[in-house]
Design a protein around this motif. Sequence first.
Motif, PDB file in Angstrom:
ATOM      1  N   ARG A 238      30.075  26.075  31.901  1.00 18.92           N
ATOM      2  CA  ARG A 238      30.797  26.149  33.164  1.00 18.92           C
ATOM      3  C   ARG A 238      30.648  27.515  33.838  1.00 18.92           C
ATOM      4  O   ARG A 238      30.879  27.657  35.032  1.00 18.92           O
ATOM      5  N   LYS A 239      30.327  28.558  33.047  1.00 19.18           N
ATOM      6  CA  LYS A 239      30.030  29.898  33.591  1.00 19.18           C
ATOM      7  C   LYS A 239      31.194  30.456  34.413  1.00 19.18           C
ATOM      8  O   LYS A 239      31.014  30.940  35.533  1.00 19.18           O
ATOM      9  N   TRP A 240      32.387  30.373  33.856  1.00 22.90           N
ATOM     10  CA  TRP A 240      33.556  30.894  34.574  1.00 22.90           C
ATOM     11  C   TRP A 240      33.511  32.413  34.706  1.00 22.90           C
ATOM     12  O   TRP A 240      34.110  32.969  35.609  1.00 22.90           O
ATOM     13  N   ARG A 241      32.802  33.086  33.832  1.00 21.55           N
ATOM     14  CA  ARG A 241      32.677  34.544  33.942  1.00 21.55           C
ATOM     15  C   ARG A 241      31.901  34.899  35.214  1.00 21.55           C
ATOM     16  O   ARG A 241      32.246  35.855  35.916  1.00 21.55           O
ATOM     17  N   GLU A 242      30.880  34.105  35.515  1.00 16.94           N
ATOM     18  CA  GLU A 242      30.127  34.340  36.745  1.00 16.94           C
ATOM     19  C   GLU A 242      30.985  34.017  37.965  1.00 16.94           C
ATOM     20  O   GLU A 242      30.929  34.723  38.980  1.00 16.94           O
ATOM     21  N   ILE A 243      31.744  32.927  37.862  1.00 15.02           N
ATOM     22  CA  ILE A 243      32.650  32.578  38.970  1.00 15.02           C
ATOM     23  C   ILE A 243      33.682  33.687  39.161  1.00 15.02           C
ATOM     24  O   ILE A 243      34.055  34.027  40.291  1.00 15.02           O
ATOM     25  N   TRP A 244      34.148  34.248  38.047  1.00 12.30           N
ATOM     26  CA  TRP A 244      35.113  35.366  38.128  1.00 12.30           C
ATOM     27  C   TRP A 244      34.519  36.530  38.913  1.00 12.30           C
ATOM     28  O   TRP A 244      35.162  37.085  39.813  1.00 12.30           O
ATOM     29  N   LEU A 245      33.277  36.887  38.606  1.00 16.72           N
ATOM     30  CA  LEU A 245      32.634  38.004  39.302  1.00 16.72           C
ATOM     31  C   LEU A 245      32.464  37.690  40.786  1.00 16.72           C
ATOM     32  O   LEU A 245      32.751  38.531  41.648  1.00 16.72           O
ATOM     33  N   ASP A 246      32.037  36.477  41.098  1.00 16.30           N
ATOM     34  CA  ASP A 246      31.888  36.091  42.501  1.00 16.30           C
ATOM     35  C   ASP A 246      33.232  36.113  43.226  1.00 16.30           C
ATOM     36  O   ASP A 246      33.317  36.490  44.397  1.00 16.30           O
ATOM     37  N   THR A 247      34.278  35.694  42.517  1.00 14.50           N
ATOM     38  CA  THR A 247      35.617  35.681  43.122  1.00 14.50           C
ATOM     39  C   THR A 247      36.099  37.098  43.401  1.00 14.50           C
ATOM     40  O   THR A 247      36.687  37.378  44.452  1.00 14.50           O
ATOM     41  N   VAL A 248      35.862  37.993  42.462  1.00 20.20           N
ATOM     42  CA  VAL A 248      36.230  39.400  42.666  1.00 20.20           C
ATOM     43  C   VAL A 248      35.483  39.968  43.870  1.00 20.20           C
ATOM     44  O   VAL A 248      36.065  40.639  44.735  1.00 20.20           O
TER      45      VAL A 248
END
Length: 713
Positions: A238-248
């Motif tokens: 799901r790559k939520w860490r990447e989504i986290w970075l994009d969200t930041v």
Amino acid sequence: MIKMMSLFNSSPFGMDKTSNHCITRVEPPGEPSTSSEPATDFVFIESTTEKTQMKIESQGGQDSGLRDLHAPSTETNGSCPHPSECRENLPKKKKGIKGKLIDVFSNFPGGKKKLSLAENDRAETNNKPLTVEQIREHLDGDKFFQATRHLIALERALYSNLDGKNDEELSRDQSKVELLYEFLKNKVFNIIKNSIGLAPANPSLLVHAVDTIVEQEEEDEKYKSEKSPDKIVTHRPRKWREIWLDTVKQSITDRMKDTQHTSCAENLSATALCFLHMGKTMKEDMIIVVRHIKQCYPPQFHVCRTYAECYHNYFSSQLQLIADFELGDKDTYLLLTWVQNIYPNDIRKNSILVKELDDAKLGSLLPPKTIKQLETKYLCNEAASVRNWLAKSLEVEVKRWSEEREPEKLDGHFHSELAIDVIQTIHGGQKRAAEITPELAGQLSVILLMELSAFLKSYKKVLEEFKEKNKQHSYFKAMIIANINNCMSFRDHTEKTTTSAQDNEKVKILTTLSEIESSSYDVLLQDLIAELKPVFRKLTQSKWLSCSETMTEILQATSSHISEFETLRDPFYQAIVEKTHGHLVREYIVRLMKKKVSLKTPELQQNLSKLIVAHASLLQSFCKEKGSKATWLDSALPKLAEIIRLQDSSAIKIEVATLANAYPDISKKHLAAILYIKGNLPNNEAKSILSILDVSPKPTTSFETLFSAVRVS
């Protein structure tokens, strides 16, 4: 710059804006929101849910509920054993994302009765598998970490119980799990997006959101290691860490764009407002990150560095866009000030942020090549601006000279605003450069010194024209005095601001000022010299011994003119008095060397010597009283008088050697004219005395001249 500001509305990160509506539901009842973020519509989440719900409803209108995936399936086709009963028991559809989720989840096993969080907790304690409805209850209570653990278990159970399920069943069950995941993801990342406003007031909510992301990342890693050809999970990783970075990044982009809440001073340009907002936002937000957000994350997120890099990169990208335009003078200065001074000193060296920002190794907001180009342009702009203002100041001054009006007085001295205007203009340029970097200020100082030198040459030229064409001006002398007084300010500025490396330009400036002063003294003394010339002639038109009244007349006329010079500032007043002192002594020597009198007897020579000494004493006392400190002139007339008095050739030679040592510019013609007065001196002795000047030592340093200005026929 107006066209350029539209670029600030584009995001370098390319993320859609998400809502923070769910944040308002997680605050304790009765407590006001502490978030500074504006409320927005729940568009993104609702849109996603609507699409998911439409997909569920399109699956044949059969059973839309997901079985308890922890238990084996008892139906081969995955449909409800009594479809009509299932449809009758469905609650009425409700509007909004929450209503749609309830509509969907109410079809799940156990969905007809809403379970409390306490019942969920008891089920977990008894190691009973949670239903989808129970997981949703965790989400409604913002228990993201518990919800994600059970959701992961539900997901695993979905792919572990594939026996007896056809593709349609599996797709329907996947959709329901993904809808739940979508709800979880939007709540979690809405919290992440609003961390700056949320963390100070409700850090535990942020901790739950971060733990959820960590849990999902760990599940991604497990999936990668456990994956086999017959076990395909469509939505992993799901790559939520990447989504986290994009969200930041998106959160930072939105905050850096929103200038509406940044107060500013009047007349602040759009560019200045943009820089002020971005700098202030980065500084204040990073303080919140360090104080409140950092502790909510595990170390591997490097959260301070990540936030710092995102703010820095956005700031840098906007400045680069601006730097690529054809900038005006003010914008170039503003850009350099932020890049070279405010950002590195006020933001990066902030006591709270300095360690974290140093660790991030952010670098400069602009590359060195761009900065160098901007600095070169700035120096050219600043020099041109100063040059223009100096020219305008001189133009105003020249216009003032044409007015039949006495100059203003300051502390009893005639005063002009020209020097003040010029020096303030130069100081302003140097100050602006120093606000960027001391190094740039040093470069500009060299340039502005050359501009001052060029200005003073122009000043000298127009002043000479004024002297030639305006002698009938009602306040001619007052104007000249005011301009002489200007020179002091220019001298002081040059002496204080120049370095040894600027000596060549400094000499040029001081030389120009000396020429202005000297020529102005000559103009002021013209009337005195013209008045004294016929009076000095009386010294030889009558007998020397009867010229005491003539000397008194000379001093009275001189005193009257010197009183006009009292409006000169102290160093210039003293200088013109000393110039007057020198003129009186030279003019007296001129009369002695006219060869009008040749005294044949020692007695007559002694009487003349005494008279010269008396006159010298009168001149010395008078000039000293008026302020002259030219003591080097005091011995000239007494030494000439002594040569006239002495009768012994050897004694005369000694006195001549002493005179030549004190006044190296005396020539044989000058000395011969004095010896002419001694009518009883044989020619051979006169020649022997004159030869003393041939062996007198030549001076090795500069000296004041006296005899070189005396012409002898």
